[in-house]
Design a protein around this motif. Structure first.
Motif, PDB file in Angstrom:
ATOM      1  N   ILE A  95       0.838  -1.203   0.000  1.00  0.00           N
ATOM      2  CA  ILE A  95       0.000   0.000   0.000  1.00  0.00           C
ATOM      3  C   ILE A  95       0.869   1.247   0.000  1.00  0.00           C
ATOM      4  CG2 ILE A  95      -1.556   1.374   1.435  1.00  0.00           C
ATOM      5  CD1 ILE A  95      -3.091  -1.059   2.120  1.00  0.00           C
ATOM      6  N   VAL A  96       1.919   1.242   0.803  1.00  0.00           N
ATOM      7  CA  VAL A  96       2.806   2.407   0.877  1.00  0.00           C
ATOM      8  C   VAL A  96       3.427   2.692  -0.486  1.00  0.00           C
ATOM      9  CG1 VAL A  96       4.915   3.325   1.901  1.00  0.00           C
ATOM     10  CG2 VAL A  96       3.280   2.068   3.325  1.00  0.00           C
ATOM     11  N   LYS A  97       3.941   1.650  -1.124  1.00  0.00           N
ATOM     12  CA  LYS A  97       4.559   1.842  -2.440  1.00  0.00           C
ATOM     13  C   LYS A  97       3.535   2.329  -3.462  1.00  0.00           C
ATOM     14  CE  LYS A  97       8.240  -1.580  -1.767  1.00  0.00           C
ATOM     15  NZ  LYS A  97       8.832  -2.864  -2.226  1.00  0.00           N
ATOM     16  N   GLU A  98       2.320   1.801  -3.367  1.00  0.00           N
ATOM     17  CA  GLU A  98       1.291   2.198  -4.323  1.00  0.00           C
ATOM     18  C   GLU A  98       0.881   3.654  -4.117  1.00  0.00           C
ATOM     19  OE1 GLU A  98      -1.024   1.826  -7.625  1.00  0.00           O
ATOM     20  OE2 GLU A  98       0.534   0.499  -6.831  1.00  0.00           O
ATOM     21  N   ILE A  99       0.875   4.117  -2.872  1.00  0.00           N
ATOM     22  CA  ILE A  99       0.545   5.522  -2.597  1.00  0.00           C
ATOM     23  C   ILE A  99       1.523   6.442  -3.312  1.00  0.00           C
ATOM     24  CG2 ILE A  99       0.584   7.305  -0.807  1.00  0.00           C
ATOM     25  CD1 ILE A  99      -0.642   5.273   1.111  1.00  0.00           C
ATOM     26  N   TRP A 100       2.826   6.200  -3.126  1.00  0.00           N
ATOM     27  CA  TRP A 100       3.830   7.072  -3.740  1.00  0.00           C
ATOM     28  C   TRP A 100       3.857   6.911  -5.256  1.00  0.00           C
ATOM     29  CZ3 TRP A 100       4.694  10.718  -0.670  1.00  0.00           C
ATOM     30  CH2 TRP A 100       4.940  10.538   0.687  1.00  0.00           C
ATOM     31  N   ARG A 101       3.699   5.669  -5.730  1.00  0.00           N
ATOM     32  CA  ARG A 101       3.705   5.460  -7.181  1.00  0.00           C
ATOM     33  C   ARG A 101       2.532   6.188  -7.832  1.00  0.00           C
ATOM     34  NH1 ARG A 101       1.419   3.462 -11.191  1.00  0.00           N
ATOM     35  NH2 ARG A 101      -0.369   2.865  -9.907  1.00  0.00           N
ATOM     36  N   TYR A 102       1.360   6.073  -7.206  1.00  0.00           N
ATOM     37  CA  TYR A 102       0.159   6.696  -7.766  1.00  0.00           C
ATOM     38  C   TYR A 102       0.294   8.220  -7.785  1.00  0.00           C
ATOM     39  CZ  TYR A 102      -4.669   8.347  -8.034  1.00  0.00           C
ATOM     40  OH  TYR A 102      -5.814   9.014  -8.386  1.00  0.00           O
ATOM     41  N   LEU A 103       0.724   8.809  -6.677  1.00  0.00           N
ATOM     42  CA  LEU A 103       0.840  10.266  -6.604  1.00  0.00           C
ATOM     43  C   LEU A 103       1.903  10.791  -7.568  1.00  0.00           C
ATOM     44  CD1 LEU A 103       0.520  10.809  -2.742  1.00  0.00           C
ATOM     45  CD2 LEU A 103      -1.192  11.319  -4.499  1.00  0.00           C
ATOM     46  N   ALA A 104       3.018  10.060  -7.692  1.00  0.00           N
ATOM     47  CA  ALA A 104       4.067  10.478  -8.624  1.00  0.00           C
ATOM     48  C   ALA A 104       3.579  10.394 -10.066  1.00  0.00           C
ATOM     49  CB  ALA A 104       5.308   9.604  -8.437  1.00  0.00           C
ATOM     50  N   ALA A 105       2.872   9.304 -10.403  1.00  0.00           N
ATOM     51  CA  ALA A 105       2.364   9.146 -11.768  1.00  0.00           C
ATOM     52  C   ALA A 105       1.305  10.197 -12.085  1.00  0.00           C
ATOM     53  CB  ALA A 105       1.789   7.738 -11.941  1.00  0.00           C
ATOM     54  N   TYR A 106       0.467  10.502 -11.109  1.00  0.00           N
ATOM     55  CA  TYR A 106      -0.572  11.517 -11.327  1.00  0.00           C
ATOM     56  C   TYR A 106       0.071  12.874 -11.596  1.00  0.00           C
ATOM     57  CZ  TYR A 106      -4.960  14.060 -10.712  1.00  0.00           C
ATOM     58  OH  TYR A 106      -6.065  14.852 -10.917  1.00  0.00           O
ATOM     59  N   ALA A 107       1.082  13.230 -10.789  1.00  0.00           N
ATOM     60  CA  ALA A 107       1.757  14.520 -10.969  1.00  0.00           C
ATOM     61  C   ALA A 107       2.428  14.600 -12.331  1.00  0.00           C
ATOM     62  CB  ALA A 107       2.783  14.731  -9.860  1.00  0.00           C
ATOM     63  N   ALA A 108       3.036  13.494 -12.775  1.00  0.00           N
ATOM     64  CA  ALA A 108       3.723  13.495 -14.065  1.00  0.00           C
ATOM     65  C   ALA A 108       2.734  13.530 -15.223  1.00  0.00           C
ATOM     66  CB  ALA A 108       4.619  12.259 -14.171  1.00  0.00           C
ATOM     67  N   THR A 109       1.639  12.783 -15.099  1.00  0.00           N
ATOM     68  CA  THR A 109       0.663  12.696 -16.191  1.00  0.00           C
ATOM     69  C   THR A 109      -0.087  14.004 -16.380  1.00  0.00           C
ATOM     70  OG1 THR A 109       0.382  10.339 -15.750  1.00  0.00           O
ATOM     71  CG2 THR A 109      -1.320  11.413 -17.066  1.00  0.00           C
ATOM     72  N   VAL A 110      -0.495  14.610 -15.281  1.00  0.00           N
ATOM     73  CA  VAL A 110      -1.274  15.849 -15.349  1.00  0.00           C
ATOM     74  C   VAL A 110      -0.355  17.068 -15.435  1.00  0.00           C
ATOM     75  CG1 VAL A 110      -3.150  17.128 -14.214  1.00  0.00           C
ATOM     76  CG2 VAL A 110      -3.037  14.666 -13.993  1.00  0.00           C
ATOM     77  N   ARG A 111       0.955  16.818 -15.412  1.00  0.00           N
ATOM     78  CA  ARG A 111       1.958  17.889 -15.479  1.00  0.00           C
ATOM     79  C   ARG A 111       1.778  18.899 -14.348  1.00  0.00           C
ATOM     80  NH1 ARG A 111       5.145  18.273 -19.893  1.00  0.00           N
ATOM     81  NH2 ARG A 111       4.664  16.967 -21.693  1.00  0.00           N
ATOM     82  N   ILE A 112       1.743  18.388 -13.142  1.00  0.00           N
ATOM     83  CA  ILE A 112       1.627  19.256 -11.973  1.00  0.00           C
ATOM     84  C   ILE A 112       3.032  19.679 -11.566  1.00  0.00           C
ATOM     85  CG2 ILE A 112       0.902  19.403  -9.567  1.00  0.00           C
ATOM     86  CD1 ILE A 112      -1.309  17.457 -10.199  1.00  0.00           C
ATOM     87  N   ASP A 113       3.413  20.872 -11.992  1.00  0.00           N
ATOM     88  CA  ASP A 113       4.761  21.369 -11.708  1.00  0.00           C
ATOM     89  C   ASP A 113       4.716  22.254 -10.472  1.00  0.00           C
ATOM     90  OD1 ASP A 113       7.419  21.913 -11.859  1.00  0.00           O
ATOM     91  OD2 ASP A 113       7.225  23.469 -13.384  1.00  0.00           O
ATOM     92  N   SER A 114       4.499  21.632  -9.328  1.00  0.00           N
ATOM     93  CA  SER A 114       4.473  22.339  -8.053  1.00  0.00           C
ATOM     94  C   SER A 114       5.440  21.637  -7.116  1.00  0.00           C
ATOM     95  CB  SER A 114       3.060  22.316  -7.452  1.00  0.00           C
ATOM     96  OG  SER A 114       2.708  20.991  -7.088  1.00  0.00           O
ATOM     97  N   PRO A 115       5.843  22.294  -6.024  1.00  0.00           N
ATOM     98  CA  PRO A 115       6.715  21.600  -5.067  1.00  0.00           C
ATOM     99  C   PRO A 115       6.123  20.278  -4.597  1.00  0.00           C
ATOM    100  CG  PRO A 115       6.648  23.937  -4.569  1.00  0.00           C
ATOM    101  CD  PRO A 115       5.637  23.702  -5.655  1.00  0.00           C
ATOM    102  N   LEU A 116       4.796  20.225  -4.428  1.00  0.00           N
ATOM    103  CA  LEU A 116       4.159  18.993  -3.972  1.00  0.00           C
ATOM    104  C   LEU A 116       4.288  17.890  -5.025  1.00  0.00           C
ATOM    105  CD1 LEU A 116       2.660  18.176  -1.399  1.00  0.00           C
ATOM    106  CD2 LEU A 116       0.516  18.649  -2.579  1.00  0.00           C
TER     107      LEU A 116
END
Length: 574
Positions: A320-341
């Protein structure tokens, strides 16, 4: 006696027949010539001469003629080329020259004197003061003011928090905020002001620059990743979500109703269900949590960030922990969220992918602990940021898998920082403060001491007079009393006192778990953990029959959880 004035200068007597210079020339002369004398050279006062008394006038006694103010100003204007102040131009005349003045002053970046000279050649004359006054009305400004920079920083932080890159332009040219900060010798955090940004001045425009070509994200070093976590916390703390002057009770209400909190809570419940073998229910709960986890980008807050960090630190399921970080990282990259978060989540996932899990865990724990220990005034955080986060450290959960490290984080909370100002008088907010102190003091003292007992009873009494979140305050108070008497049971050598404290401890636990029996509320999943605790306490006391009964109640409560869980109405924590 000679009728003319005769005086000496440095023992030199002038020719008595010489004509005396008058203070001003005749008015027929266009340019005034002024003769100045020091006090030492001024002619001494003399007695009136007989000629004076007779009314006759000397040829040297011509009445001096002073030029008028208008005359002098006209002469001055003829020499400088500026217009006379009295020659005011109407607003309509100024407007007719506005675009040309804009082009010269702003677009071509000419100095004001050069602009004035060019306009004079075209027959338009005005003073420097007139130009500057008109520039203020038009918003013609080449330089950054402190007020403008503060407004731009507020807009920039709020857009950064939701993943929008930002540039500013004034009169068509990009504004260099960093140049202003460097010139003043300050950082942006010396100017930050909480709250929503005010409207930008008319001459400033906020734009989203075109996307940059994607760059490879290299595995970050420990120091750079720690700095990124601090940067995220700092930016989110200044975000409008919950300004520093918001009462603590309102901050708690904001986050309890947040979709991010609901998502993280569902994932926490799923982690626990997986650990006790209820995979189908855990899967449904996990799916619900991940459906809303992306809201951490759309409703970013420092509360959500810290809640997420605590959750991944105490989770038992590494998948679950790995999936949380993988999901959030993929979402940020896919949607091009260029913020510190967005950059933080991608960096953490990269770190986890290239390091051993325990090494990753130690690093995240160290970052979280340092976040709780930093001093706001030295790191750009708003005052009292950390005390407002303390309640998150004590969010109840069904089970703590890493109790010792978790207690270490709780020990970093300093209640004295929470009450540095005047104590609240409203019963609702006073109860929040007292409940927070109770959680901090109880966890740091292992629920020992009379102060724990007094606070728990005070909070319990306060719940009779408030309608806000009553059940949760009752839970905190009764849990504290249960742990207090449990410790008295463990420490006591007197059999009578030992039995009495055991009965009181299980009594309060029974009161707590009875709240949820027969129903399921995802925001009260931690009460299942209290049923487990009740079973263990009965077994420790040798009461096997009641321990078995508690275990049966625990299994029935698990069966009450729907296998196709869908979060519906908000629970009591909202």
């Amino acid at each position: 006696m000679h009728s003319d004035f005769i005086f000496t200068v440095n023992n030199h007597a002038p020719d008595p027949n010489a004509r005396m210079m008058l203070p001003y020339r005749s008015s027929s002369v266009s340019t005034p010539v002024m003769q100045t004398m020091s006090p030492e050279l001024s002619p001494p006062a003399s007695e009136p001469s007989p000629t004076d008394s007779s009314g006759s006038s000397s040829k040297h006694d011509v009445e001096p003629v002073k030029p008028s103010a208008i005359h002098l100003q006209t002469v001055f204007s003829s020499q400088t080329g500026e217009a006379h102040p009295s020659q005011q131009h109407s607003a309509q005349v100024w407007e007719s020259h506005k675009e040309e003045i804009r082009r010269l002053y702003l677009d071509e970046n000419r100095p004001l004197k050069e602009v004035m000279a060019i306009m004079r050649q075209k027959g338009f004359r005005a003073t420097v003061r007139m130009y500057k006054s008109r520039f203020d009305k038009w918003g013609f400004s080449k330089n950054n003011s402190k007020k403008d920079v503060i407004a731009m920083l507020q807009v920039q932080r709020q857009r950064n928090a939701v993943g929008k890159r930002t540039t500013f332009r004034r009169n068509g040219k990009e504004v260099a905020i960093d140049a202003y900060l460097k010139r003043k010798g300050i950082s942006q955090y010396d100017l930050v002001e909480p709250g929503m940004a005010e409207k930008l001045p008319e001459n400033l425009r906020c734009l989203t620059p075109p996307p940059e070509s994607p760059k490879a994200l290299h595995a970050p070093g420990n120091l750079s990743l720690q700095e990124l976590i601090l940067q995220c916390a700092r930016d989110l703390a200044w975000n409008w979500y919950c300004p520093p002057d918001t009462p603590l009770v309102a901050c708690a209400a904001h986050y309890r109703g947040d979709e991010v909190r609901c998502a993280i809570t569902d994932i926490t419940n799923a982690d626990w269900l997986f650990s006790v073998g209820h995979y189908e229910r855990g899967g449904a709960m996990c799916e619900q949590g991940f459906k809303s986890l992306h809201m951490i980008f759309k409703k970013p807050s420092i509360y959500g960030l810290l809640h997420l960090l605590i959750t991944v630190l105490d989770a038992s399921n590494k998948g679950i922990v790995k999936e949380i970080w993988r999901y959030l990282a993929a979402y940020a990259a896919t949607v091009r969220i260029d913020s510190p978060l967005g950059r933080l989540f991608q960096a953490v996932w990269k770190y986890l992918s290239t390091h051993d899990y325990e090494e990753y865990w130690e690093f995240i724990f160290e970052c979280t602990e340092k976040l709780l220990l930093i001093e706001e005034q030295h790191t750009g955080l708003p005052a009292d940021t950390l005390p407002r986060l303390y309640p998150l450290i004590f969010i109840p959960r069904a089970y703590q898998y890493r109790s010792e490290p978790y207690r270490r984080l709780q020990s970093r909370c300093d209640f004295s920082r929470l009450v540095q100002g005047p104590m609240p008088t409203a019963i609702e907010e006073l109860t929040v403060f007292q409940a927070t102190e109770l959680l901090i003091l109880g966890n740091q003292t292992l629920w020992q001491g009379e102060r724990v007992f007094e606070l728990a009873n005070t909070v319990l009494e306060n719940t009779k007079g408030i309608a806000y979140n009553t059940e949760f305050f009752v839970y905190i108070a009764m849990t504290s009393l249960a742990h207090y008497h449990r410790n008295q049971f463990l420490l006591s050598e007197d059999p009578v006192a030992k039995a009495t404290n055991h009965q009181l401890a299980v009594h309060y636990l029974e009161q707590i778990v009875s709240v949820m029996e027969g129903q399921w509320d995802p925001d009260m999943g931690y009460l299942l953990g209290e049923l487990e605790r009740l079973e263990h306490w009965y077994r420790d006391a040798g009461d096997i029959e009641k321990a078995d009964a508690a275990h049966t109640r625990w299994k029935n409560a698990l069966e009450a959880i729907p296998k196709d869980f869908v979060r519906g109405h908000k629970g009591i924590l909202h």
